[in-house]
Every structure is written in C-alpha cells, then in structure tokens.
Design a protein around this motif. Sequence first.
Motif, PDB file in Angstrom:
ATOM      1  N   CYS A 191       0.876  -1.173   0.000  1.00 21.17           N
ATOM      2  CA  CYS A 191       0.000   0.000   0.000  1.00 21.17           C
ATOM      3  C   CYS A 191       0.910   1.219   0.000  1.00 21.17           C
ATOM      4  O   CYS A 191       1.639   1.470   0.958  1.00 21.17           O
ATOM      5  CB  CYS A 191      -0.895  -0.014   1.233  1.00 21.17           C
ATOM      6  SG  CYS A 191      -1.802   1.535   1.479  1.00 21.17           S
ATOM      7  N   ARG A 192       0.881   1.977  -1.086  1.00 16.91           N
ATOM      8  CA  ARG A 192       1.740   3.162  -1.239  1.00 16.91           C
ATOM      9  C   ARG A 192       0.907   4.419  -1.017  1.00 16.91           C
ATOM     10  O   ARG A 192      -0.041   4.674  -1.754  1.00 16.91           O
ATOM     11  CB  ARG A 192       2.369   3.196  -2.632  1.00 16.91           C
ATOM     12  CG  ARG A 192       3.506   2.202  -2.817  1.00 16.91           C
ATOM     13  CD  ARG A 192       3.900   2.062  -4.291  1.00 16.91           C
ATOM     14  NE  ARG A 192       4.009   3.335  -4.974  1.00 16.91           N
ATOM     15  CZ  ARG A 192       5.153   4.031  -5.120  1.00 16.91           C
ATOM     16  NH1 ARG A 192       6.277   3.550  -4.623  1.00 16.91           N
ATOM     17  NH2 ARG A 192       5.172   5.179  -5.785  1.00 16.91           N
ATOM     18  N   VAL A 193       1.277   5.169   0.007  1.00 16.49           N
ATOM     19  CA  VAL A 193       0.610   6.429   0.311  1.00 16.49           C
ATOM     20  C   VAL A 193       1.548   7.557  -0.097  1.00 16.49           C
ATOM     21  O   VAL A 193       2.604   7.756   0.514  1.00 16.49           O
ATOM     22  CB  VAL A 193       0.265   6.540   1.812  1.00 16.49           C
ATOM     23  CG1 VAL A 193      -0.431   7.867   2.094  1.00 16.49           C
ATOM     24  CG2 VAL A 193      -0.598   5.364   2.254  1.00 16.49           C
ATOM     25  N   ILE A 194       1.204   8.277  -1.162  1.00 13.35           N
ATOM     26  CA  ILE A 194       2.021   9.380  -1.664  1.00 13.35           C
ATOM     27  C   ILE A 194       1.406  10.674  -1.154  1.00 13.35           C
ATOM     28  O   ILE A 194       0.202  10.904  -1.298  1.00 13.35           O
ATOM     29  CB  ILE A 194       2.072   9.360  -3.206  1.00 13.35           C
ATOM     30  CG1 ILE A 194       2.733   8.055  -3.692  1.00 13.35           C
ATOM     31  CG2 ILE A 194       2.839  10.571  -3.738  1.00 13.35           C
ATOM     32  CD1 ILE A 194       2.573   7.782  -5.172  1.00 13.35           C
ATOM     33  N   TYR A 195       2.240  11.507  -0.535  1.00 12.53           N
ATOM     34  CA  TYR A 195       1.678  12.687   0.127  1.00 12.53           C
ATOM     35  C   TYR A 195       2.635  13.861   0.121  1.00 12.53           C
ATOM     36  O   TYR A 195       3.841  13.728  -0.080  1.00 12.53           O
ATOM     37  CB  TYR A 195       1.286  12.337   1.570  1.00 12.53           C
ATOM     38  CG  TYR A 195       2.440  12.041   2.495  1.00 12.53           C
ATOM     39  CD1 TYR A 195       2.963  13.021   3.338  1.00 12.53           C
ATOM     40  CD2 TYR A 195       3.017  10.774   2.537  1.00 12.53           C
ATOM     41  CE1 TYR A 195       4.022  12.757   4.195  1.00 12.53           C
ATOM     42  CE2 TYR A 195       4.078  10.494   3.392  1.00 12.53           C
ATOM     43  CZ  TYR A 195       4.572  11.490   4.215  1.00 12.53           C
ATOM     44  OH  TYR A 195       5.628  11.218   5.049  1.00 12.53           O
ATOM     45  N   VAL A 245      -2.631  14.019   1.429  1.00 13.46           N
ATOM     46  CA  VAL A 245      -2.419  12.734   0.755  1.00 13.46           C
ATOM     47  C   VAL A 245      -2.865  12.891  -0.695  1.00 13.46           C
ATOM     48  O   VAL A 245      -3.988  13.310  -0.970  1.00 13.46           O
ATOM     49  CB  VAL A 245      -3.198  11.606   1.453  1.00 13.46           C
ATOM     50  CG1 VAL A 245      -3.171  10.336   0.606  1.00 13.46           C
ATOM     51  CG2 VAL A 245      -2.597  11.332   2.826  1.00 13.46           C
ATOM     52  N   GLU A 246      -1.950  12.579  -1.618  1.00 12.30           N
ATOM     53  CA  GLU A 246      -2.227  12.810  -3.034  1.00 12.30           C
ATOM     54  C   GLU A 246      -2.655  11.548  -3.770  1.00 12.30           C
ATOM     55  O   GLU A 246      -3.390  11.610  -4.752  1.00 12.30           O
ATOM     56  CB  GLU A 246      -0.973  13.414  -3.693  1.00 12.30           C
ATOM     57  CG  GLU A 246      -0.624  14.777  -3.096  1.00 12.30           C
ATOM     58  CD  GLU A 246       0.626  15.394  -3.680  1.00 12.30           C
ATOM     59  OE1 GLU A 246       1.272  14.757  -4.546  1.00 12.30           O
ATOM     60  OE2 GLU A 246       0.984  16.511  -3.268  1.00 12.30           O
ATOM     61  N   LYS A 247      -2.195  10.393  -3.275  1.00  9.84           N
ATOM     62  CA  LYS A 247      -2.540   9.147  -3.968  1.00  9.84           C
ATOM     63  C   LYS A 247      -2.335   7.966  -3.026  1.00  9.84           C
ATOM     64  O   LYS A 247      -1.382   7.948  -2.250  1.00  9.84           O
ATOM     65  CB  LYS A 247      -1.645   8.978  -5.211  1.00  9.84           C
ATOM     66  CG  LYS A 247      -2.000   7.798  -6.096  1.00  9.84           C
ATOM     67  CD  LYS A 247      -1.086   7.768  -7.320  1.00  9.84           C
ATOM     68  CE  LYS A 247      -1.456   6.667  -8.284  1.00  9.84           C
ATOM     69  NZ  LYS A 247      -0.537   6.609  -9.447  1.00  9.84           N
ATOM     70  N   ILE A 248      -3.244   6.994  -3.090  1.00 12.64           N
ATOM     71  CA  ILE A 248      -3.082   5.734  -2.375  1.00 12.64           C
ATOM     72  C   ILE A 248      -3.274   4.617  -3.390  1.00 12.64           C
ATOM     73  O   ILE A 248      -4.294   4.572  -4.085  1.00 12.64           O
ATOM     74  CB  ILE A 248      -4.100   5.587  -1.232  1.00 12.64           C
ATOM     75  CG1 ILE A 248      -3.889   6.699  -0.182  1.00 12.64           C
ATOM     76  CG2 ILE A 248      -3.972   4.217  -0.571  1.00 12.64           C
ATOM     77  CD1 ILE A 248      -4.922   6.715   0.926  1.00 12.64           C
TER      78      ILE A 248
END
Length: 201
Positions: A57-61, A65-68
């Motif tokens: 699970c990649r949480v880009i922030y 938070v911009e993308k999961i």
Amino acid sequence: MQLLETIKCKDAKLYNLEYHQARFDVARKKFFPDAPKLKLEELIEIPETCTEGLFRCRVIYAAQVEKIEFLPHQYRSFNSIRLIEDNSIEYSSKYTDRQQLQHLYEQRGNCDDILIVQNNCITDSFTANPIFFDGEKWWTPDTPLLPGTQRARLLAENKISVCRITVNDLNNYQKIGLINALQDMDDMPVLPVERIRTNDK
C-alpha cells in the motif's frame, strides 16, 4: 516534493500502522508545519480486489495525501550484496524521488543488492535496513540513512539491538538480513556475510 509511506497489506490487514503514522506525522510536521493532522487508518480503504494476498500500500503525500495505491508484492531472492561507498547521500525522509539511491543501485554489478557505506559506516541497502547476526543476537547499524518502521518496531520489542557497524566490523558477524515494511525477520532475505562483496572482488 512528494513523500511516501509503503505499508504491508496482507489478507486485508495493514501492518505496523502506528509506526507508519508516527513517521508520516514527523515528516509532515517537518515539511508542512501548517498542514492539518491526518490519520492514515481513516484515509486508507483496502479495495475488494486486494483482500487476499500480499500487497504494497503506497501512500504518496505532501501537505495532503495525493494518492493511495495497492500493488501486488513478491519477495525477491538474494544471493549477494555489494558494498557501495557514498559519503554525501542524504535520504533522511522517505521521498518518492530516489534518484540518488537508484544511481548507487546501478553500481551493483552482478550482485542482487547494495549496502551503502558512509564514512566507513554501514547504513542501508537499496530498499531495506540491514541487521547482522553475531551468533547470539541481531544488531542493526546506528547510522541508517532512513530508520525504517520495521526497524523501529523490532527495536521496541527488543528483537534487535543497535550498535556502530563499520566495514571493518563485518567479519564479526555471521549473517546479514534485510528488513523493511514488507520484510519482517520471518520473511527477510538472509545471507552469510561472506556474500557481501567489495568493489575489488
């Protein structure tokens, strides 16, 4: 600038979430001090297609938070690891930009991974914190580039200990293991220290 948390998701369970939350909070406070607090467990929704098996699970922030995203994960096999020296690399937060690390990784030659050396001290591999077994206990270097969430948990549970580990100290150990968010001590790759290569061999 974007930052990243990579969280293990296995059979619809998220692992070590409190440690990911702690690092997420520290990074956002450092780079985005005015941003409101966010709770990862409230933001992450596991898709129905990802309820069985192992996923990253990649949480880009950034400030928000911009993308999961959820990506299937398979463990890689490791047979050798190469020492690569770089006294200037800086990766104290988990950035999405890994160009410096990628540049070092491309110098691995015929090895499967790298072990980054900074000022003669062992730091990290390309994607993991190393731990070393001396015959009795597992130790992790006190000079990581990025102290990982798995490392933090294992230290809190007294399953590993911290000490200074230099290149010259490697012969004091029998084995090296590589831990990260997806790799606990039960499923990490383990190699005899003799499989650690230098650039002259």
